[in-house]
Design a protein around this motif. Structure first.
Motif, PDB file in Angstrom:
ATOM      1  N   SER A 385       0.822  -1.198   0.000  1.00 31.48           N
ATOM      2  CA  SER A 385       0.000   0.000   0.000  1.00 31.48           C
ATOM      3  C   SER A 385       0.862   1.257   0.000  1.00 31.48           C
ATOM      4  O   SER A 385       0.581   2.237  -0.712  1.00 31.48           O
ATOM      5  N   GLU A 386       1.929   1.246   0.788  1.00 35.42           N
ATOM      6  CA  GLU A 386       2.836   2.386   0.854  1.00 35.42           C
ATOM      7  C   GLU A 386       3.492   2.652  -0.509  1.00 35.42           C
ATOM      8  O   GLU A 386       3.583   3.795  -0.966  1.00 35.42           O
ATOM      9  N   VAL A 387       3.928   1.579  -1.157  1.00 32.61           N
ATOM     10  CA  VAL A 387       4.546   1.716  -2.472  1.00 32.61           C
ATOM     11  C   VAL A 387       3.520   2.196  -3.497  1.00 32.61           C
ATOM     12  O   VAL A 387       3.813   3.075  -4.326  1.00 32.61           O
ATOM     13  N   ARG A 388       2.329   1.632  -3.439  1.00 27.84           N
ATOM     14  CA  ARG A 388       1.263   2.028  -4.371  1.00 27.84           C
ATOM     15  C   ARG A 388       0.964   3.518  -4.274  1.00 27.84           C
ATOM     16  O   ARG A 388       0.827   4.222  -5.282  1.00 27.84           O
ATOM     17  N   ILE A 389       0.872   4.020  -3.053  1.00 25.20           N
ATOM     18  CA  ILE A 389       0.583   5.444  -2.842  1.00 25.20           C
ATOM     19  C   ILE A 389       1.710   6.309  -3.399  1.00 25.20           C
ATOM     20  O   ILE A 389       1.465   7.345  -4.039  1.00 25.20           O
ATOM     21  N   ALA A 390       2.955   5.888  -3.175  1.00 19.88           N
ATOM     22  CA  ALA A 390       4.107   6.638  -3.691  1.00 19.88           C
ATOM     23  C   ALA A 390       4.095   6.676  -5.211  1.00 19.88           C
ATOM     24  O   ALA A 390       4.361   7.718  -5.828  1.00 19.88           O
ATOM     25  N   PHE A 391       3.806   5.543  -5.831  1.00 22.22           N
ATOM     26  CA  PHE A 391       3.754   5.486  -7.300  1.00 22.22           C
ATOM     27  C   PHE A 391       2.624   6.360  -7.842  1.00 22.22           C
ATOM     28  O   PHE A 391       2.813   7.101  -8.811  1.00 22.22           O
ATOM     29  N   ASN A 392       1.467   6.267  -7.218  1.00 19.98           N
ATOM     30  CA  ASN A 392       0.334   7.060  -7.694  1.00 19.98           C
ATOM     31  C   ASN A 392       0.588   8.558  -7.537  1.00 19.98           C
ATOM     32  O   ASN A 392       0.151   9.365  -8.373  1.00 19.98           O
ATOM     33  N   LYS A 393       1.272   8.931  -6.487  1.00 17.61           N
ATOM     34  CA  LYS A 393       1.587  10.342  -6.253  1.00 17.61           C
ATOM     35  C   LYS A 393       2.411  10.919  -7.394  1.00 17.61           C
ATOM     36  O   LYS A 393       2.228  12.079  -7.786  1.00 17.61           O
ATOM     37  N   GLU A 394       3.314  10.107  -7.951  1.00 21.31           N
ATOM     38  CA  GLU A 394       4.182  10.562  -9.037  1.00 21.31           C
ATOM     39  C   GLU A 394       3.675  10.122 -10.407  1.00 21.31           C
ATOM     40  O   GLU A 394       4.381  10.254 -11.401  1.00 21.31           O
ATOM     41  N   LYS A 395       2.450   9.587 -10.438  1.00 20.36           N
ATOM     42  CA  LYS A 395       1.804   9.165 -11.686  1.00 20.36           C
ATOM     43  C   LYS A 395       2.626   8.114 -12.441  1.00 20.36           C
ATOM     44  O   LYS A 395       2.724   8.135 -13.660  1.00 20.36           O
ATOM     45  N   VAL A 396       3.214   7.197 -11.679  1.00 18.09           N
ATOM     46  CA  VAL A 396       3.956   6.082 -12.270  1.00 18.09           C
ATOM     47  C   VAL A 396       2.962   5.079 -12.848  1.00 18.09           C
ATOM     48  O   VAL A 396       1.983   4.712 -12.180  1.00 18.09           O
ATOM     49  N   ILE A 397       3.203   4.643 -14.067  1.00 13.69           N
ATOM     50  CA  ILE A 397       2.384   3.585 -14.654  1.00 13.69           C
ATOM     51  C   ILE A 397       3.020   2.248 -14.292  1.00 13.69           C
ATOM     52  O   ILE A 397       4.172   1.984 -14.654  1.00 13.69           O
ATOM     53  N   PHE A 451      12.352   3.367 -14.350  1.00 13.70           N
ATOM     54  CA  PHE A 451      13.092   4.548 -13.896  1.00 13.70           C
ATOM     55  C   PHE A 451      12.196   5.481 -13.081  1.00 13.70           C
ATOM     56  O   PHE A 451      12.563   5.935 -11.996  1.00 13.70           O
ATOM     57  N   THR A 452      10.995   5.762 -13.577  1.00 16.20           N
ATOM     58  CA  THR A 452      10.100   6.672 -12.854  1.00 16.20           C
ATOM     59  C   THR A 452       9.638   6.070 -11.528  1.00 16.20           C
ATOM     60  O   THR A 452       9.440   6.790 -10.546  1.00 16.20           O
ATOM     61  N   ALA A 453       9.479   4.742 -11.492  1.00 17.43           N
ATOM     62  CA  ALA A 453       9.062   4.080 -10.251  1.00 17.43           C
ATOM     63  C   ALA A 453      10.144   4.188  -9.187  1.00 17.43           C
ATOM     64  O   ALA A 453       9.852   4.497  -8.020  1.00 17.43           O
ATOM     65  N   TYR A 454      11.384   3.945  -9.559  1.00 22.44           N
ATOM     66  CA  TYR A 454      12.472   4.027  -8.586  1.00 22.44           C
ATOM     67  C   TYR A 454      12.666   5.455  -8.100  1.00 22.44           C
ATOM     68  O   TYR A 454      12.960   5.701  -6.920  1.00 22.44           O
ATOM     69  N   LYS A 455      12.489   6.400  -9.001  1.00 24.70           N
ATOM     70  CA  LYS A 455      12.604   7.805  -8.597  1.00 24.70           C
ATOM     71  C   LYS A 455      11.485   8.182  -7.627  1.00 24.70           C
ATOM     72  O   LYS A 455      11.719   8.878  -6.637  1.00 24.70           O
ATOM     73  N   ALA A 456      10.269   7.698  -7.897  1.00 22.86           N
ATOM     74  CA  ALA A 456       9.151   7.947  -6.996  1.00 22.86           C
ATOM     75  C   ALA A 456       9.398   7.338  -5.623  1.00 22.86           C
ATOM     76  O   ALA A 456       9.065   7.933  -4.578  1.00 22.86           O
ATOM     77  N   PHE A 457       9.983   6.156  -5.608  1.00 25.93           N
ATOM     78  CA  PHE A 457      10.322   5.491  -4.342  1.00 25.93           C
ATOM     79  C   PHE A 457      11.324   6.314  -3.563  1.00 25.93           C
ATOM     80  O   PHE A 457      11.135   6.580  -2.351  1.00 25.93           O
TER      81      PHE A 457
END
Length: 461
Positions: A385-397, A451-457
């Motif tokens: 859930s924590e990861v999902r929220i972080a990804f959604n915040k940065e609009k990671v697909i 790349f965008t996912a790791y940056k969002a993390f």
């Protein structure tokens, strides 16, 4: 009620994002063309680190000071590297870690490899990691690594990548004589001992005993000052020769050796370098030996990461066993490793609703393992859930993935090793077609999403 549907990355990119995707893909392909082995990948990562203000941990230890904003790297025997972007918070509050591996399936030369048989010189190999042995026949091969002479001199070897260099070759039986061979199981069509690379056929003049082998030894001695006994202290790897290539009329994909797992490692590297300021200490881990169980002094099961963290904590703040254990327990991790992409050519191997789809983004894989999740980390719901929220915040697909049908097989990553410290860990990586083949296939879109996912993390966890 909203129905869950995957998003296609290509259909959701802005013009600027598509431009960034193409630039990153080009840079990644250049990285792959240089980083053909874990040694070469380690060297390239360190080069990037230095160019972006990271300094060797040994310099920091001599200086005796470490503060927020510092950037430090540590090398492990030229085969693994850890990068730390020091945050303002105490280490004991935990670190944000993206950990991948830079080794890939390949062929390694045996300690006494050179032989001649029927006028052909060979170098004998032992395959490294999980491979289909017949994949390695009938393709151009290159040789990379190091040799140490009897005087201890280190000689770097790279043969077969430039157009003006020779390549090497493993033969396979012609179709006209393969009636019996074709009745064998695929694993038996080519045996491990048959994976010997052809390295010469021209005899040394005025030699009757092993003239071709002696000619190869003469060439090696003249060009590299290498003698046959030096193979004992050599570390030479055989990989497919040639550069990575764009695939498709639309140039949407990349075919190359070593996507598993240099694609995730490179995405993590570039994401880490993009972060300017941070509260938590950010870590990029790039390790060796994952393909054979993460063992050895350069694998994730070694004490390299723990030892490096202790050195850094000792420089920055009061450290004891309690604060060290707290730093480990409170850390959050993305285990950066590829997963399989659903391949329509082989529908019986996957359950398409839960397998990652090409060009639909980085894949979160809650569990790996085999059968009944054997050997899996199996991430908990709170962390997902924590990861999902972080990804959604940065609009990671992103999407979810799994390693094939339940009873079909499976695999593993370094996730379970870091989880042993009580860290929250989940697998998160790029979908790959033809994983562990000499040449693998990915979508540029999935690489960019990784790349965008790791940056969002790094920014949010």
């Amino acid at each position: 009620m909203t129905e869950y549907k995957r998003k296609n990355v290509w259909q959701n990119l802005t013009t600027d994002e598509e431009k960034e995707l193409e630039n990153l893909s080009k840079d990644y392909m250049n990285f792959l063309d240089v980083a053909k082995t874990e040694r070469l990948a380690c060297s390239e990562i360190v080069r990037y680190a230095k160019e972006n203000g990271y300094v060797d941990i040994e310099e920091k230890i001599k200086d005796g000071k470490l503060q927020a904003g510092d950037k430090v790297y540590a090398i492990n025997k030229n085969k693994a590297v850890a990068m730390f972007h020091i945050g303002s918070e105490d280490f004991s509050k935990g670190l944000s870690i993206v950990g991948g591996h830079i080794d890939s399936p390949r062929l390694d030369l045996k300690p006494v490899p050179l032989k001649e048989d029927n006028g052909i010189a060979y170098l004998k190999t032992h395959y490294y990691g999980g491979v289909k042995k017949y994949h390695w026949t009938n393709i151009p091969l290159a040789l990379h690594g190091v040799v140490f002479t009897k005087d201890g001199e280190k000689i770097d070897i790279s043969i077969g990548e430039r157009e003006d260099e020779p390549v090497f070759f493993i033969s396979e039986l012609l179709i006209h004589l393969s009636k019996e061979l074709l009745t064998k199981a695929a694993k038996d069509v080519v045996t491990g001992e048959q994976l010997s690379i052809i390295v010469g056929n021209r005899p040394l003049k005025n030699e009757d005993d092993n003239p071709v082998k002696k000619n190869i030894l003469k060439i090696l001695n003249d060009k590299y000052n290498i003698e046959e006994e030096d193979f004992i202290t050599a570390e030479l790897e055989v990989v497919p020769a040639g550069k990575s290539r764009e695939v498709g009329f639309d140039r949407s994909m990349i075919a190359a050796h070593g996507h598993d797992d240099r694609v995730c490692s490179y995405a993590a590297l570039r994401a880490l370098l993009d972060i300017k300021e941070t509260k938590k200490t950010l870590v990029g881990l790039f390790v060796d030996k994952e393909e054979i169980g993460s063992v050895g002094a350069t694998g994730m099961t070694s004490q390299f990461f723990e030892n490096t963290l202790l050195e850094l904590m000792n420089l920055k703040e009061a450290v004891n066993l309690v604060t060290f254990k707290r730093a480990l327990k409170n850390s959050k991790v993305l285990s950066a490793d590829v997963t399989l992409a659903d391949d329509p050519n082989f529908p019986d191997a996957t359950e398409s609703q839960n397998a990652a789809q090409l060009s639909h983004g980085v894949a979160l894989t809650k569990y790996t393992g085999s059968g009944g999740k054997g050997g899996s980390n199996d991430a908990n719901a709170e962390y997902l859930s924590e990861v999902r929220i972080a990804f959604n915040k940065e609009k990671v697909i992103y999407q979810t993935g799994e390693l094939g049908k339940i009873d079909q097989g499976g695999g593993g990553t370094i996730a379970y090793i870091l989880a042993e410290y009580g860290m929250d860990v989940v697998d998160c990586g790029t979908p790959v077609i033809s994983m562990h083949a000499p040449i693998e296939l990915i979508s540029k879109a999935d690489f960019y999403s990784t790349f965008t996912a790791y940056k969002a993390f790094y920014k949010n966890i």
